[in-house]
Motif scaffolding. Structure first.
Motif, PDB file in Angstrom:
ATOM      1  N   SER A 183       0.823  -1.214   0.000  1.00  0.00           N
ATOM      2  CA  SER A 183       0.000   0.000   0.000  1.00  0.00           C
ATOM      3  C   SER A 183       0.851   1.257   0.000  1.00  0.00           C
ATOM      4  N   THR A 184       2.011   1.217   0.697  1.00  0.00           N
ATOM      5  CA  THR A 184       2.883   2.394   0.668  1.00  0.00           C
ATOM      6  C   THR A 184       3.404   2.654  -0.736  1.00  0.00           C
ATOM      7  N   ILE A 185       3.711   1.547  -1.457  1.00  0.00           N
ATOM      8  CA  ILE A 185       4.158   1.716  -2.845  1.00  0.00           C
ATOM      9  C   ILE A 185       3.033   2.254  -3.718  1.00  0.00           C
ATOM     10  N   LEU A 186       1.809   1.800  -3.431  1.00  0.00           N
ATOM     11  CA  LEU A 186       0.675   2.190  -4.268  1.00  0.00           C
ATOM     12  C   LEU A 186       0.137   3.568  -3.897  1.00  0.00           C
ATOM     13  N   THR A 187       0.056   3.841  -2.596  1.00  0.00           N
ATOM     14  CA  THR A 187      -0.596   5.080  -2.159  1.00  0.00           C
ATOM     15  C   THR A 187       0.313   6.307  -2.247  1.00  0.00           C
ATOM     16  N   LYS A 188       1.621   6.087  -2.280  1.00  0.00           N
ATOM     17  CA  LYS A 188       2.518   7.243  -2.392  1.00  0.00           C
ATOM     18  C   LYS A 188       2.291   8.013  -3.694  1.00  0.00           C
ATOM     19  N   PRO A 189       2.286   7.323  -4.856  1.00  0.00           N
ATOM     20  CA  PRO A 189       1.968   8.077  -6.087  1.00  0.00           C
ATOM     21  C   PRO A 189       0.533   8.595  -6.113  1.00  0.00           C
ATOM     22  N   VAL A 190      -0.416   7.854  -5.482  1.00  0.00           N
ATOM     23  CA  VAL A 190      -1.800   8.341  -5.432  1.00  0.00           C
ATOM     24  C   VAL A 190      -1.862   9.640  -4.645  1.00  0.00           C
ATOM     25  N   ASP A 191      -1.141   9.684  -3.521  1.00  0.00           N
ATOM     26  CA  ASP A 191      -1.087  10.916  -2.725  1.00  0.00           C
ATOM     27  C   ASP A 191      -0.463  12.046  -3.534  1.00  0.00           C
ATOM     28  N   HIS A 192       0.563  11.707  -4.313  1.00  0.00           N
ATOM     29  CA  HIS A 192       1.197  12.730  -5.157  1.00  0.00           C
ATOM     30  C   HIS A 192       0.235  13.219  -6.238  1.00  0.00           C
ATOM     31  N   ILE A 193      -0.554  12.294  -6.782  1.00  0.00           N
ATOM     32  CA  ILE A 193      -1.553  12.684  -7.788  1.00  0.00           C
ATOM     33  C   ILE A 193      -2.569  13.648  -7.184  1.00  0.00           C
ATOM     34  N   PHE A 205       0.719  25.667 -12.243  1.00  0.00           N
ATOM     35  CA  PHE A 205       0.713  24.875 -13.473  1.00  0.00           C
ATOM     36  C   PHE A 205       2.111  24.408 -13.887  1.00  0.00           C
ATOM     37  N   GLU A 206       2.984  24.161 -12.920  1.00  0.00           N
ATOM     38  CA  GLU A 206       4.317  23.691 -13.252  1.00  0.00           C
ATOM     39  C   GLU A 206       4.308  22.169 -13.435  1.00  0.00           C
ATOM     40  N   ALA A 207       4.925  21.698 -14.520  1.00  0.00           N
ATOM     41  CA  ALA A 207       5.016  20.256 -14.760  1.00  0.00           C
ATOM     42  C   ALA A 207       6.062  19.644 -13.832  1.00  0.00           C
ATOM     43  N   GLU A 208       5.788  18.438 -13.355  1.00  0.00           N
ATOM     44  CA  GLU A 208       6.687  17.745 -12.451  1.00  0.00           C
ATOM     45  C   GLU A 208       6.948  16.331 -12.970  1.00  0.00           C
ATOM     46  N   LYS A 209       8.129  15.807 -12.641  1.00  0.00           N
ATOM     47  CA  LYS A 209       8.489  14.451 -13.025  1.00  0.00           C
ATOM     48  C   LYS A 209       8.690  13.628 -11.768  1.00  0.00           C
ATOM     49  N   PRO A 210       7.742  12.742 -11.415  1.00  0.00           N
ATOM     50  CA  PRO A 210       7.870  11.954 -10.186  1.00  0.00           C
ATOM     51  C   PRO A 210       9.015  10.957 -10.284  1.00  0.00           C
ATOM     52  N   LYS A 211       9.587  10.616  -9.127  1.00  0.00           N
ATOM     53  CA  LYS A 211      10.714   9.688  -9.111  1.00  0.00           C
ATOM     54  C   LYS A 211      10.279   8.269  -9.466  1.00  0.00           C
ATOM     55  N   ARG A 212       9.206   7.782  -8.842  1.00  0.00           N
ATOM     56  CA  ARG A 212       8.748   6.423  -9.065  1.00  0.00           C
ATOM     57  C   ARG A 212       7.247   6.419  -9.362  1.00  0.00           C
ATOM     58  N   GLY A 214       5.547   4.348 -11.184  1.00  0.00           N
ATOM     59  CA  GLY A 214       4.975   3.002 -11.210  1.00  0.00           C
ATOM     60  C   GLY A 214       3.904   2.856 -12.284  1.00  0.00           C
ATOM     61  N   ILE A 215       2.773   2.264 -11.881  1.00  0.00           N
ATOM     62  CA  ILE A 215       1.689   2.028 -12.837  1.00  0.00           C
ATOM     63  C   ILE A 215       0.969   3.315 -13.197  1.00  0.00           C
ATOM     64  N   PHE A 216       1.289   4.416 -12.483  1.00  0.00           N
ATOM     65  CA  PHE A 216       0.617   5.697 -12.735  1.00  0.00           C
ATOM     66  C   PHE A 216       1.447   6.595 -13.659  1.00  0.00           C
ATOM     67  N   LYS A 217       2.356   5.998 -14.418  1.00  0.00           N
ATOM     68  CA  LYS A 217       3.215   6.785 -15.307  1.00  0.00           C
ATOM     69  C   LYS A 217       2.395   7.611 -16.292  1.00  0.00           C
ATOM     70  N   HIS A 218       1.403   6.977 -16.912  1.00  0.00           N
ATOM     71  CA  HIS A 218       0.590   7.687 -17.904  1.00  0.00           C
ATOM     72  C   HIS A 218      -0.295   8.742 -17.224  1.00  0.00           C
ATOM     73  N   VAL A 219      -0.707   8.479 -15.989  1.00  0.00           N
ATOM     74  CA  VAL A 219      -1.513   9.476 -15.263  1.00  0.00           C
ATOM     75  C   VAL A 219      -0.702  10.742 -15.029  1.00  0.00           C
ATOM     76  N   PHE A 220       0.559  10.591 -14.578  1.00  0.00           N
ATOM     77  CA  PHE A 220       1.409  11.755 -14.357  1.00  0.00           C
ATOM     78  C   PHE A 220       1.712  12.463 -15.677  1.00  0.00           C
ATOM     79  N   ALA A 221       1.898  11.691 -16.743  1.00  0.00           N
ATOM     80  CA  ALA A 221       2.138  12.314 -18.050  1.00  0.00           C
ATOM     81  C   ALA A 221       0.938  13.146 -18.475  1.00  0.00           C
ATOM     82  N   ASN A 222      -0.274  12.619 -18.274  1.00  0.00           N
ATOM     83  CA  ASN A 222      -1.484  13.370 -18.623  1.00  0.00           C
ATOM     84  C   ASN A 222      -1.640  14.598 -17.740  1.00  0.00           C
ATOM     85  N   LEU A 223      -1.292  14.474 -16.457  1.00  0.00           N
ATOM     86  CA  LEU A 223      -1.366  15.628 -15.557  1.00  0.00           C
ATOM     87  C   LEU A 223      -0.392  16.717 -15.996  1.00  0.00           C
ATOM     88  N   ASN A 224       0.791  16.309 -16.438  1.00  0.00           N
ATOM     89  CA  ASN A 224       1.756  17.297 -16.935  1.00  0.00           C
ATOM     90  C   ASN A 224       1.235  17.976 -18.205  1.00  0.00           C
TER      91      ASN A 224
END
Length: 459
Positions: A183-193, A205-212, A214-224
């Motif tokens: 859950s820590t691996i899963l919820t950390k990117p969710v919290d970041h989202i 509106f600054e774009a960010e590149k998360p360190k890890r 995970g499965i939310f790579k495309h979500v962060f790309a869409n957010l950027n």
């Protein structure tokens, strides 16, 4: 927020473990019950124990003797068994299919021992009772075995309860550890989202590149992508807001002067001591200032629509050599400029652009007017047309280098235009018209050597 999500996820995993454990327990108990029932049914129908118990139906008494019917003897043959009938003292009265060395007397101890453990020849013994007689059904090499099992019901239930409880606790501990780590691996990117979405809500509106990711790579790309798009929209909104404020400020400023003149002359017209000539003069001033205000507002509206790309262009395929030549001819036929030295030259006769003829004519005339009106009366203006360029040059006073970068700003007048009337929007409007057509305007000038404006279309 992160720990709240982790806790919810962990509770979900534990709930799933509990549900799975309950379901597995029910399935396990059901399986035991079903297996026991199946074995019972099998025992009742096919086992030699059941055969022995029901063998009474093949027995009958005749002349005080216990005998076996022919059907019973066939049944013994079918099962591969043999039969001995005993009296109460253990003496064998009759035998059916028994071997020659079969025992003819059984003590109670022997009966119990052979019933429990078979004999030396691996014969399995089954005991039945019929009225005052006992009978033995013996099966050589039987696949059935007897096991003596002593069970204490209370202790067995206690052991089962403890076993299931231990399994449940171990499963919970393992699920908690694994669930927490996962859950820590899963919820950390969710919290970041969630934080990123909150940042977008706060207009960051600054774009960010998360360190890890995970499965939310495309979500962060869409957010950027959303952040970059919203950043562009915000910049455009701010630009439009600045332009709106600038438009209001300049309109207010530029209208005050003619309004003051109109008001002043209108007050003078109230005087009864004015002559007709004075009244006519004041009326002409009011009319001239009113026309200036209308021209000013029209220019404001046009430049704003050009800058915001809100002005539709009526594009037509146009031979620019002919278009520019006719424009110069019309200008020379104007009494105001008929005495001016305007020269036209062309190196091509088939030079086509897609243009809005009305707007492009206004842009070119503005450039030529500036060359004629902001210089001495003897200025020479050359209009030159080549394959993809229109060049307007003069040999006038020129423009200081420090002023050149301001010429296309709205409301700017150079030091050589102090006595010339106008709205101050001509150069800005001309440049915006050319750029609205996809072209560029380049100005070069040198003090006391003239100015050159080059118009080039990208297409």
């Amino acid at each position: 927020m992160k720990w709240k999500i982790t806790l919810r996820y962990l509770l979900s995993i534990l709930s799933i473990v509990i549900i799975v454990f309950v379901i597995n327990t029910i399935i396990f108990l059901g399986f035991l019950y079903f297996q026991g029932a199946q074995e019972t049914n099998q025992f009742d129908s096919n086992s030699m124990e059941n055969f022995t118990r029901t063998f009474q139906k093949y027995l009958y008494i005749e002349d005080d003797e216990l005998l076996v019917s022919s059907t019973g003897q066939e049944a013994l043959t079918q099962y591969g068994a043999w039969l001995q009938i005993l009296d109460k003292n253990g003496n064998v009265l009759h035998s059916y299919h028994a071997p020659e060395d079969a025992t003819d007397h059984y003590s109670p101890f022997e009966l119990i021992h052979k019933y429990k453990y078979m004999d030396d020849k691996l014969n399995t013994y089954f005991i039945g009772e019929f009225e005052n007689y006992n009978y033995l059904v013996v099966v050589p090499n039987s696949s059935e075995r007897r096991f003596v099992l002593m069970i204490n019901g209370q202790k067995t239930l206690l052991y089962i309860t403890r076993f299931l409880g231990a399994i449940f606790i171990i499963n919970l501990v393992i699920a908690t550890i694994v669930g927490f780590l996962f859950s820590t691996i899963l919820t950390k990117p969710v919290d970041h989202i969630i934080k990123r979405i909150h940042s977008l809500k706060e207009r960051i509106f600054e774009a960010e590149k998360p360190k890890r990711p995970g499965i939310f790579k495309h979500v962060f790309a869409n957010l950027n992508d959303v952040a970059n798009t919203m950043k562009d929209f915000e910049q455009e909104r701010q630009k439009l807001e600045e332009m709106r404020k600038e438009w209001i400020s300049n309109v207010t400023h530029d209208i005050k002067t003619p309004l003051s003149s109109i008001r002043g002359y209108a007050e003078l017209l109230r005087s009864e001591e004015l002559s007709d000539a004075e009244r006519l003069e004041y009326t002409e001033v009011i009319e001239r200032q009113s026309l200036y205000m209308r021209e000013l507002l029209d220019d404001f509206n046009l430049t704003m629509r050009l800058r915001n790309q809100e002005l539709p262009l009526n594009l037509q395929q146009t031979n620019m050599e002919q278009f520019v030549r006719e424009l110069v001819i019309d200008l020379l036929n104007d009494p105001q400029f008929s005495s001016k030295d305007i020269r036209y030259n062309s190196q091509t006769t088939t030079f086509y652009w897609e243009i809005d003829q009305h707007l492009m004519k206004r842009a070119l005339l503005n450039f030529i007017y500036n060359a004629l009106l902001h210089n001495e009366d003897d200025v020479e203006v050359d209009v030159f047309v080549t394959d993809n360029r229109i060049i307007i040059s003069d040999n006038g006073k020129g423009i200081a280098k420090e002023e050149q970068r301001f010429l296309f700003e709205r409301y700017y007048r150079g030091t050589n235009t102090s006595n010339v009337h106008g709205t101050g929007l001509g150069m800005a409007i001309s440049r915006d018209i050319v750029e609205a057509h996809g072209g560029t305007v380049q100005l070069t000038s040198e003090k006391d050597k003239g100015t050159t404006i080059e118009i080039k279309m990208e297409n």
